[in-house]
Design a protein around this motif. Structure first.
Motif, mmCIF file in Angstrom:
data_model
loop_
_atom_site.group_PDB
_atom_site.id
_atom_site.type_symbol
_atom_site.label_atom_id
_atom_site.label_comp_id
_atom_site.label_asym_id
_atom_site.label_seq_id
_atom_site.Cartn_x
_atom_site.Cartn_y
_atom_site.Cartn_z
ATOM 1 N N VAL A 87 0.955 -1.544 -0.099
ATOM 2 C CA VAL A 87 0.625 -0.437 0.180
ATOM 3 C C VAL A 87 0.412 1.121 0.197
ATOM 4 C CG1 VAL A 87 -1.057 1.189 1.528
ATOM 5 C CG2 VAL A 87 -1.788 -1.151 0.844
ATOM 6 N N VAL A 88 2.190 1.301 0.538
ATOM 7 C CA VAL A 88 3.274 2.340 1.091
ATOM 8 C C VAL A 88 3.744 2.486 0.023
ATOM 9 C CG1 VAL A 88 4.763 3.035 2.281
ATOM 10 C CG2 VAL A 88 3.340 1.858 3.363
ATOM 11 N N ASN A 89 4.424 1.969 -0.923
ATOM 12 C CA ASN A 89 5.245 1.745 -2.441
ATOM 13 C C ASN A 89 3.734 2.335 -3.536
ATOM 14 O OD1 ASN A 89 6.885 0.837 -1.733
ATOM 15 N ND2 ASN A 89 6.245 -1.592 -2.109
ATOM 16 N N LEU A 90 2.538 1.595 -3.579
ATOM 17 C CA LEU A 90 1.183 2.174 -4.070
ATOM 18 C C LEU A 90 0.957 3.635 -4.279
ATOM 19 C CD1 LEU A 90 -0.849 -0.720 -4.735
ATOM 20 C CD2 LEU A 90 0.408 0.411 -6.322
ATOM 21 N N THR A 91 1.171 4.581 -2.933
ATOM 22 C CA THR A 91 0.711 5.491 -2.675
ATOM 23 C C THR A 91 2.014 6.398 -3.315
ATOM 24 O OG1 THR A 91 -0.697 4.778 -0.235
ATOM 25 C CG2 THR A 91 0.124 6.514 -1.320
ATOM 26 N N VAL A 92 2.840 6.068 -2.846
ATOM 27 C CA VAL A 92 4.323 7.172 -3.314
ATOM 28 C C VAL A 92 4.022 7.033 -5.285
ATOM 29 C CG1 VAL A 92 6.563 6.700 -3.517
ATOM 30 C CG2 VAL A 92 5.245 6.402 -1.364
ATOM 31 N N LEU A 93 3.923 5.826 -5.559
ATOM 32 C CA LEU A 93 3.917 5.630 -6.497
ATOM 33 C C LEU A 93 2.840 6.780 -7.140
ATOM 34 C CD1 LEU A 93 4.618 4.277 -9.639
ATOM 35 C CD2 LEU A 93 3.721 2.312 -9.382
ATOM 36 N N ILE A 94 1.644 6.402 -6.711
ATOM 37 C CA ILE A 94 0.259 7.337 -7.421
ATOM 38 C C ILE A 94 0.523 8.738 -7.106
ATOM 39 C CG2 ILE A 94 -1.804 8.271 -6.833
ATOM 40 C CD1 ILE A 94 -1.960 4.675 -5.938
ATOM 41 N N LYS A 95 1.585 9.090 -6.334
ATOM 42 C CA LYS A 95 2.051 10.685 -5.619
ATOM 43 C C LYS A 95 2.462 11.110 -7.030
ATOM 44 C CE LYS A 95 2.153 14.430 -3.584
ATOM 45 N NZ LYS A 95 3.113 15.224 -4.050
ATOM 46 N N PRO A 465 -3.623 6.152 4.413
ATOM 47 C CA PRO A 465 -4.085 5.056 3.647
ATOM 48 C C PRO A 465 -3.988 3.798 4.883
ATOM 49 C CG PRO A 465 -1.960 6.291 2.499
ATOM 50 C CD PRO A 465 -2.704 6.887 3.967
ATOM 51 N N GLN A 466 -5.212 3.696 4.828
ATOM 52 C CA GLN A 466 -5.244 2.545 6.234
ATOM 53 C C GLN A 466 -5.945 1.721 5.176
ATOM 54 O OE1 GLN A 466 -7.444 3.837 9.757
ATOM 55 N NE2 GLN A 466 -6.595 5.988 9.735
ATOM 56 N N LEU A 467 -5.759 -0.269 6.042
ATOM 57 C CA LEU A 467 -6.021 -1.130 5.799
ATOM 58 C C LEU A 467 -7.606 -1.003 5.848
ATOM 59 C CD1 LEU A 467 -3.393 -3.774 6.300
ATOM 60 C CD2 LEU A 467 -4.156 -2.597 3.879
#
Length: 469
Positions: A87-95, A465-467
């Motif tokens: 989730v963190v990696n995807l969040t960084v990528l989308i940013k 971001p949360q699960l």
């Protein structure tokens, strides 16, 4: 060769009331080939060893179930770490993509969307697994609770030493279950101590630990729980106090849950001695920072007993009345509570005409520093407790059910009527308090230790971001 036969005759309860000899003898000589017969008369209340053996077999089965659930929880924790990294990696990528959208082709964007859907599917799968596991834990808790009740019955009716070994096995299971539940709950709510939630949503079913340390159902007035702000090294400490009436004199502390259940007190404090009388009354006390806060008997006031220095002091609560108590018990005029925000006391005054008044206690000065007036009539209330600066009040629905029906928010000064039902172990209870260290409610219910897990609405969470589990 002489054969000795032992015949056992179990008498009915009516016959057992009459004095009988356990052994009867027959005079005479015994020749070769004759039989020597002895008759044993045993009372009908012989120890049910078969029942105890069955309990031990059940303990083995429960242990296997728990081991499986512990393995699952460990798997949940490892999976959760992996999913959070995704989730963190995807969040960084989308940013990065949002900052420079023209640098990425449509095909790359579609690949990112697929990754997001994959993570979403993994999270949904994990959520279903965790919920299934928690259902199993609830079932195990019910089984252990039922068996502890049976063991308590056997222990009070027969020689408790015969039951001791089996009880120890179940206490170990209880401890293992507590640890499994704690780790399980950390996955659902890792923010114990945080007030970033929307208030209570529901309570678990009652968790019955056992009959009190006095092993006497006549000790109906009392309380138990954990220190809401424990000293370093005392995080696992439990305490218990009870009496056959509403007086408060003895307080026992236990090193951990095992010691509590085994009734092995680390120390028992006596509030009464020849040179001083620090006894209290009512059943709404708490322990915070190794200090007992309770209602002083004479004069009518709030008191604190420092268990470290073994000294006490008291303060009169302005306008507090002795005329208004809770629905279930007398003398509950001052009700102490502790939560994430500190120490509180609820009471009623003649001026408020019996309506609940809430005071915040300055722990250093030991005095009220702020007071709130509510609109709920105290004698209609079963009990109250505090969570994150919000007062919650309960009332009876029927002999099996109570409900949280009222809440007052000290921050907003707003009150609301709600309906959060919960089951009772037995009809009347004299003690109910929340502990912020484990987010549990502790109840003293007709001499039994009872507790509840507290679940919160999550609608006040920050936008990070949360699960969703």
């Amino acid at each position: 060769m002489i054969t000795t036969l032992l015949s056992f005759f179990f008498l009915s309860s009516t016959i057992a009331l009459e004095p009988v000899d356990l052994w009867t003898e027959r005079n005479g000589t015994v020749g070769p080939g004759d039989q020597c017969t002895c008759e044993a008369f045993l009372p009908g209340s012989t120890f049910p060893m078969g029942e105890l053996v069955q309990l031990e077999q059940t303990a083995v089965q429960i242990s296997h179930k728990l081991e499986l659930e512990i393995v699952k929880v460990e798997m949940f924790e490892s999976k959760l770490t992996i999913y959070m990294e995704k989730v963190v990696n995807l969040t960084v990528l989308i940013k990065i993509m949002e900052d420079d959208p023209d640098s990425y082709s449509e095909l790359y964007i579609q690949e990112v969307k697929i990754q997001i859907k994959q993570v979403e599917a993994l999270i949904l799968e994990l959520q279903a697994s965790i919920q299934t596991s928690y259902t199993v834990l609830i079932t195990i808790h019910k089984e252990i609770t039922s068996i502890i009740v049976v063991l308590t019955r056997l222990e009070t009716k027969y020689d408790k030493n015969l039951v001791l070994v089996t009880r120890r096995e179940y206490i170990k299971l209880q401890q293992k279950l507590e640890e499994c539940e704690r780790r399980h709950n950390e996955i659902f709510n890792p923010n114990i101590g945080s007030c970033n939630h929307g208030g209570i949503s529901r309570l678990s079913k009652p968790i019955i630990s056992q009959l009190n340390a006095n092993l006497n159902a006549g000790y109906m007035y009392g309380g138990w729980g954990k220190d809401s702000k424990p000293l370093p090294g005392s995080e696992n400490m439990y305490w218990y106090s009870a009496s056959t009436d509403t007086s408060v004199r003895y307080v026992s502390v236990y090193t951990d849950y095992y010691s509590l259940i085994m009734r092995q007190a680390k120390k028992t404090y006596d509030l009464y001695a020849t040179n001083r009388d620090w006894r209290g009354t009512g059943n709404n006390y708490v322990i915070r920072n190794n200090t007992l806060y309770y209602q002083f008997a004479n004069p009518f006031s709030m008191a604190k007993y420092n268990m470290t220095s073994q000294t006490a002091e008291y303060r009169v609560v302005p306008k507090a009345s002795k005329r208004f108590s809770y629905h279930y018990s007398a003398n509950q005029n001052l009700d102490f509570a502790a939560d994430e925000n500190g120490l509180w006391v609820t009471y009623a005054t003649e001026e408020s005409k019996g309506k609940l008044v809430l005071g915040k206690i300055d722990e250093v000065a030991f005095a009220l520093k702020e007071v709130w007036q509510t609109s709920v009539f105290k004698p209609s209330v079963g009990n109250t407790f505090m969570v994150c600066g919000v007062l919650y009040a309960t009332r009876s629905v029927d002999i099996h059910t109570d409900e949280i029906f009222y809440m007052y928010n000290t921050r907003t000064r707003k009150e609301n009527y709600v309906s959060i039902p919960f089951k009772k172990f037995q009809e009347n209870y004299v003690y109910l308090d929340y502990n912020p260290t484990d987010q549990k409610l502790y109840m003293f219910n007709r001499g039994y230790y009872v507790s509840y897990h507290v679940w919160f609405n999550q609608n006040n969470q920050t936008n990070k971001p949360q699960l969703l589990i």
